[in-house]
Design a protein around this motif. Structure first.
Motif, short mmCIF file in Angstrom:
data_model
loop_
_atom_site.label_atom_id
_atom_site.label_comp_id
_atom_site.label_asym_id
_atom_site.label_seq_id
_atom_site.Cartn_x
_atom_site.Cartn_y
_atom_site.Cartn_z
N MET A 1 -20.15 5.09 5.59
CA MET A 1 -19.06 4.16 5.30
C MET A 1 -18.64 4.23 3.84
O MET A 1 -17.47 4.17 3.54
N GLN A 2 -19.60 4.37 2.94
CA GLN A 2 -19.27 4.45 1.52
C GLN A 2 -18.51 5.73 1.22
O GLN A 2 -17.59 5.73 0.40
N ASN A 3 -18.88 6.83 1.88
CA ASN A 3 -18.19 8.08 1.67
C ASN A 3 -16.74 7.97 2.14
O ASN A 3 -15.84 8.51 1.52
N LEU A 4 -16.52 7.26 3.24
CA LEU A 4 -15.18 7.07 3.76
C LEU A 4 -14.33 6.27 2.78
O LEU A 4 -13.16 6.61 2.55
N LEU A 5 -14.89 5.24 2.17
CA LEU A 5 -14.16 4.46 1.17
C LEU A 5 -13.75 5.34 -0.02
O LEU A 5 -12.64 5.23 -0.52
N TYR A 6 -14.65 6.19 -0.44
CA TYR A 6 -14.37 7.08 -1.56
C TYR A 6 -13.24 8.04 -1.21
O TYR A 6 -12.33 8.26 -2.02
N ILE A 7 -13.27 8.61 -0.02
CA ILE A 7 -12.22 9.53 0.42
C ILE A 7 -10.87 8.83 0.48
O ILE A 7 -9.86 9.36 0.02
N VAL A 8 -10.86 7.62 1.05
CA VAL A 8 -9.61 6.86 1.14
C VAL A 8 -9.07 6.56 -0.26
O VAL A 8 -7.87 6.69 -0.51
N ALA A 9 -9.94 6.18 -1.17
CA ALA A 9 -9.51 5.87 -2.54
C ALA A 9 -8.91 7.10 -3.21
O ALA A 9 -7.86 7.01 -3.84
N VAL A 10 -9.54 8.25 -3.05
CA VAL A 10 -9.03 9.47 -3.67
C VAL A 10 -7.68 9.85 -3.07
O VAL A 10 -6.75 10.21 -3.80
N VAL A 11 -7.55 9.76 -1.76
CA VAL A 11 -6.28 10.08 -1.11
C VAL A 11 -5.18 9.14 -1.60
O VAL A 11 -4.06 9.58 -1.89
N LEU A 12 -5.48 7.84 -1.71
CA LEU A 12 -4.47 6.90 -2.18
C LEU A 12 -4.06 7.16 -3.62
O LEU A 12 -2.89 7.05 -3.97
N VAL A 13 -5.01 7.54 -4.46
CA VAL A 13 -4.67 7.86 -5.85
C VAL A 13 -3.78 9.10 -5.91
O VAL A 13 -2.80 9.14 -6.66
N ILE A 14 -4.08 10.10 -5.09
CA ILE A 14 -3.26 11.31 -5.05
C ILE A 14 -1.85 10.98 -4.56
O ILE A 14 -0.85 11.44 -5.13
N LEU A 15 -1.76 10.16 -3.51
CA LEU A 15 -0.44 9.75 -3.01
C LEU A 15 0.34 8.97 -4.06
O LEU A 15 1.54 9.15 -4.22
N TRP A 16 -0.36 8.10 -4.79
CA TRP A 16 0.29 7.34 -5.85
C TRP A 16 0.83 8.28 -6.92
O TRP A 16 1.96 8.13 -7.37
N ALA A 17 0.01 9.24 -7.34
CA ALA A 17 0.43 10.17 -8.38
C ALA A 17 1.64 10.98 -7.92
O ALA A 17 2.61 11.16 -8.67
N LEU A 18 1.60 11.48 -6.69
CA LEU A 18 2.73 12.23 -6.16
C LEU A 18 3.99 11.36 -6.10
O LEU A 18 5.07 11.79 -6.51
#
Length: 47
Positions: A1-18
């Motif tokens: 579950m913690q790994n999933l949160l980390y992946i979601v956070a990274v994806v959201l940061v990438i989407l924000w940057a784009l």
């Protein structure tokens, strides 16, 4: 579950940057950033 949160956070940061640098959509991108920061903080707090 913690790994999933980390992946979601990274994806959201990438989407924000784009979105911020390419599309400049506005408030939707900043909402994604806030969600990503909250997910990262939850990961840090929970260990």
């Amino acid at each position: 579950m913690q790994n999933l949160l980390y992946i979601v956070a990274v994806v959201l940061v990438i989407l924000w940057a784009l979105g911020f640098f390419v599309y400049s959509v506005g408030s939707i991108i900043h909402i994604l950033l806030v969600i990503a920061v909250i997910a990262i903080l939850l990961r840090v707090i929970r260990g």
